[in-house]
Scaffold this active site. Structure first.
Site, PDB file in Angstrom:
ATOM      1  CD  GLU A  64     -20.377  39.476 170.358  1.00 36.91           C
ATOM      2  OE1 GLU A  64     -21.093  40.245 169.694  1.00 36.91           O
ATOM      3  OE2 GLU A  64     -19.233  39.763 170.707  1.00 36.91           O
ATOM      4  CE  LYS A  90     -25.786  39.725 161.402  1.00 32.53           C
ATOM      5  NZ  LYS A  90     -27.023  40.346 161.045  1.00 32.53           N
ATOM      6  CG  ASP A 108     -33.588  40.245 162.674  1.00 32.47           C
ATOM      7  OD1 ASP A 108     -32.904  41.108 162.098  1.00 32.47           O
ATOM      8  OD2 ASP A 108     -34.519  39.631 162.120  1.00 32.47           O
ATOM      9  CE1 TYR A 161     -22.420  45.723 167.436  1.00 34.65           C
ATOM     10  CE2 TYR A 161     -24.669  45.024 167.822  1.00 34.65           C
ATOM     11  CZ  TYR A 161     -23.747  45.765 167.117  1.00 34.65           C
ATOM     12  OH  TYR A 161     -24.165  46.554 166.086  1.00 34.65           O
ATOM     13  CE  LYS A 177     -27.107  37.191 158.134  1.00 33.14           C
ATOM     14  NZ  LYS A 177     -28.017  37.744 157.221  1.00 33.14           N
ATOM     15  CB  CYS A 220     -41.265  51.120 128.126  1.00 30.35           C
ATOM     16  SG  CYS A 220     -41.405  51.795 129.787  1.00 30.35           S
ATOM     17  CB  CYS A 223     -43.167  55.678 128.261  1.00 28.49           C
ATOM     18  SG  CYS A 223     -41.648  54.895 127.711  1.00 28.49           S
ATOM     19  CB  CYS A 238     -37.550  51.898 128.928  1.00 26.60           C
ATOM     20  SG  CYS A 238     -38.279  53.422 128.336  1.00 26.60           S
ATOM     21  CB  CYS A 255     -39.349  56.451 130.238  1.00 25.82           C
ATOM     22  SG  CYS A 255     -40.315  55.322 131.221  1.00 25.82           S
TER      23      CYS A 255
HETATM   24  S1  IVH Z   1     -20.732  43.346 165.296  1.00 26.30           S
HETATM   25  C1  IVH Z   1     -17.942  45.997 162.909  1.00 26.30           C
HETATM   26  N1  IVH Z   1     -22.248  41.879 166.837  1.00 26.30           N
HETATM   27  O1  IVH Z   1     -25.577  42.833 162.545  1.00 26.30           O
HETATM   28  C2  IVH Z   1     -18.803  44.952 163.531  1.00 26.30           C
HETATM   29  N2  IVH Z   1     -23.288  43.008 165.020  1.00 26.30           N
HETATM   30  O2  IVH Z   1     -24.830  42.509 159.696  1.00 26.30           O
HETATM   31  C3  IVH Z   1     -20.155  45.416 163.724  1.00 26.30           C
HETATM   32  N3  IVH Z   1     -25.704  42.689 164.896  1.00 26.30           N
HETATM   33  O3  IVH Z   1     -24.957  46.204 161.770  1.00 26.30           O
HETATM   34  C4  IVH Z   1     -21.171  44.458 164.039  1.00 26.30           C
HETATM   35  N4  IVH Z   1     -25.913  41.393 166.658  1.00 26.30           N
HETATM   36  O4  IVH Z   1     -26.671  45.682 163.566  1.00 26.30           O
HETATM   37  C5  IVH Z   1     -22.215  42.674 165.759  1.00 26.30           C
HETATM   38  N5  IVH Z   1     -23.478  40.579 168.299  1.00 26.30           N
HETATM   39  C6  IVH Z   1     -23.426  41.370 167.245  1.00 26.30           C
HETATM   40  C7  IVH Z   1     -24.588  41.700 166.513  1.00 26.30           C
HETATM   41  C8  IVH Z   1     -24.468  42.521 165.407  1.00 26.30           C
HETATM   42  C9  IVH Z   1     -26.563  42.000 165.666  1.00 26.30           C
HETATM   43  C10 IVH Z   1     -26.084  43.449 163.687  1.00 26.30           C
HETATM   44  C11 IVH Z   1     -25.552  44.864 163.680  1.00 26.30           C
HETATM   45  C12 IVH Z   1     -24.762  44.980 162.419  1.00 26.30           C
HETATM   46  C13 IVH Z   1     -25.311  43.840 161.602  1.00 26.30           C
HETATM   47  C14 IVH Z   1     -24.272  43.377 160.600  1.00 26.30           C
END
Ligand code: IVH
Length: 563
Positions: free
Chosen positions: A113, A115, A117, A222, A308, A400, A403, A418, A423
């Site tokens: 899937e 990811k 943002d 998701y 990533k 420091c 302080c 420190c 402080c």
């Molecule tokens: S699964 C237990 N699927 O990524 C599994 N997360 O770094 C839960 N996110 O907190 C996450 N797209 O906010 C999943 N297709 C996707 C996602 C996704 C974005 C985010 C989600 C999660 C974060 C984890």
């Protein structure tokens, strides 16, 4: 010419929008987005002008007319965890090898899937009706933002079957709506959001749902976290689609890791073509039974990982150095650099972690540096080279910066500290930690109030919070009697926290949230914690129920469930 009949037009528009929406969810959209929006806007105007004509089943999701005062906190049925990360295809193959080891070389199929943002949400349905939407918060509890959730036009309010469900997904702002929002903010001279993620996060938690609706947030779901689960995650996603939830159309089932890698490579090259931002790919084991066998680590599921995309880098120049003082006195060097754009945000600070790192990089003011954003919010310096004009070398401070007390490095530690327990910077950080959400959770006491109270010497220790008098607060800037009462009520209410939260709040070195909760579960009351008499002397206002010797059946004296 026939006379305009608002009632007839409202009925027509409502019917048309209902039908277009239905078709859209079934994947055969019959109308352009803009045209749909125009019809919706026309209906909105009519409903505003003639509220008596609003149909019971109006396709417009109505939001509360009056802004909320605050959001209730709600505990998640199961924790909302994050994901482990891999940064290369090699690491991805290692991840699969790890799973196969745990599963005796079982053949694995995956769902890939995008990811998204944005911001994670848990969405609850009872008997097919939308009940609540809750932000991830700290993973165990979040804010219930239901009225704002209802502004998401793609989210079904009522399902076609009377199911009890928990669905998880990501709320986000498309690139188009993000830039429109920032244009509007430019006109009204409000600060612009740095990226769509920040804008979405800020919007979801706004108290005025009408403004949230204007921002046009979007959603992809998701995960079916609870409900009539099928044997495979891909089948659960199909079920969610059938129930008209917005499931990301790019989702793909892959027969093996090579197909997963192909999917990742494709999207790393094409991510900029998407109308929304993604920060990687999520790979999930498809078979739910195997997911259950693999289980979870403390932070994340073993059966899923985030791939990533390689971190973006940016060049800049170090101009000066700032030293942060933490609650235990640790000094953290932060380089102030010429502002540059990195992963969609303008950055002007880069963490140097500690002075050993500064020595290792042999940094000088004026050095050219390469910045990278890791998992942290503040980017780090990954490489440096001398600039044309060699500036002052960056060295650890001799005293420091706040302080002026002596600093020292304990044997075997990399950190410089420190040495002054009083402080002001340390006190400030200790207080901020004490009131923070995972500690005593006193949300009415923020940085500005702490600063005013410490300057007036009303707070010299977290326990002083419990000695505050209303007159101490009323004399502060912008603090009326009502706000002062709210602050005192929240402080009083914090005495009902879990024992683990209190232990965490004390900020004992090496005792984080998890260890604090283990200690609380083991000992049940502070009476039994070694050193408790010392604590009682230091914090004479500790909630009494944590201090009494254990008697069964009383609140606070038995080990409490800690997440
Ligand atoms: S699964 C237990 N699927 O990524 C599994 N997360 O770094 C839960 N996110 O907190 C996450 N797209 O906010 C999943 N297709 C996707 C996602 C996704 C974005 C985010 C989600 C999660 C974060 C984890």
């Amino acid at each position: 010419m026939t006379e305009f009949q608002p009632k007839k037009r409202v009925i027509d528009l409502s019917g048309q929008l209902q039908r277009f929406r239905q078709a859209y969810y079934c994947g055969n959209s019959q109308i352009e987005d803009e045209e749909y929006d125009q019809l919706k806007e026309e209906l909105q105007k009519l409903e505003f002008e003639f509220p008596e004509l609003i149909l019971d089943d109006s396709p417009l999701i109505r939001v509360q007319a009056k802004p909320q005062e605050s959001f209730p906190t709600r505990t998640h049925r199961s924790p909302m965890l994050s994901l482990g990360n891999v940064y290369s295809m090699e690491e991805l193959r290692d991840w699969e090898r790890g799973l196969q080891k745990l599963l005796n070389d079982e053949k694995l199929e995956y769902v890939c899937e995008l990811k998204i943002d944005g911001l994670a949400l848990s969405i609850l349905y009872e008997k097919g009706e939308l009940q609540a939407g809750v932000t991830r918060g700290d993973g165990s509890q979040g804010d219930e933002i239901t009225p704002n959730l209802k502004t998401l036009s793609k989210l079904p309010l009522k399902l076609k079957s009377p199911l009890d469900l928990e669905v998880r997904g990501e709320v986000y702002l498309s690139k188009k709506h993000f830039s429109e929002l920032n244009q509007r903010r430019q006109l009204t001279q409000e600060p612009e959001f740095k990226n769509p993620r920040n804008a979405a996060a800020g919007s979801v938690r706004m108290l005025d749902s009408n403004e949230v609706r204007r921002r046009k947030l979007d959603l992809f779901v998701y995960l079916l976290a609870d409900g009539p689960l099928k044997p495979k995650h891909s089948e659960n996603l199909q079920l969610l689609k059938d129930l008209q939830f917005p499931v990301n159309p790019e989702t793909k089932t892959c027969k093996n890791i090579d197909e997963v890698i192909e999917f990742c490579r494709y999207w790393e090259l094409h991510k900029d073509e998407l109308p929304y931002e993604i920060d990687g790919i999520v790979v999930k084991v498809d078979d739910i039974q195997l997911q259950q066998k693999l289980g979870f680590t403390a932070k994340s599921p073993r059966w899923a990982t985030a791939v990533k995309f390689s971190a973006e880098q940016a060049f800049s120049i170090i101009r000066s150095l700032e030293t942060g003082v933490g609650r235990s006195g640790v000094l953290t060097p932060v380089a102030l650099v010429d502002p540059v754009k990195l992963n969609g945000t303008i950055v002007s600070r880069a963490t140097l972690h500690n002075y050993d790192q500064v020595d290792r990089l042999n940094l000088h003011l004026g050095d050219r540096v390469i910045l990278e954003k890791g998992g942290e919010i503040i980017p780090k310096i990954v490489k440096s080279e001398r600039g044309p004009e060699k500036g002052w070398p960056i060295r650890y401070p001799e005293s420091c910066p706040v302080c002026d007390s002596e600093v020292s490095q304990l044997p075997g530690e990399v950190d410089w500290r420190c040495t002054n327990i009083d402080c002001p910077a340390q006190l400030n950080e200790r207080l901020l930690h004490f009131v923070s959400r995972k500690a005593m959770n006193i949300d009415t006491v923020g940085p500005a109030l702490i600063e005013q109270l410490t300057l007036k010497k009303k707070l010299r220790h977290p326990a002083d919070l419990y000695r505050l008098h209303i007159s101490d607060l009323e004399e502060l800037e912008r603090m009326g009697t009502k706000s002062a009462e709210n602050v005192l009520n929240a402080i009083e209410h914090s005495k009902d926290c879990k024992l683990g939260q209190l232990i965490h709040a004390l900020g004992i070195p090496h005792v984080g949230e998890k260890t604090a909760s283990v200690l609380a579960n083991k000992h049940g009351s502070l009476w039994k914690v070694p050193g408790f008499l010392f604590l009682k002397a230091k914090c004479s206002s500790l909630p009494e129920r944590f201090l009494r010797p254990e008697k069964s059946g009383k609140k606070g004296l038995k080990p409490q469930a800690q997440k």
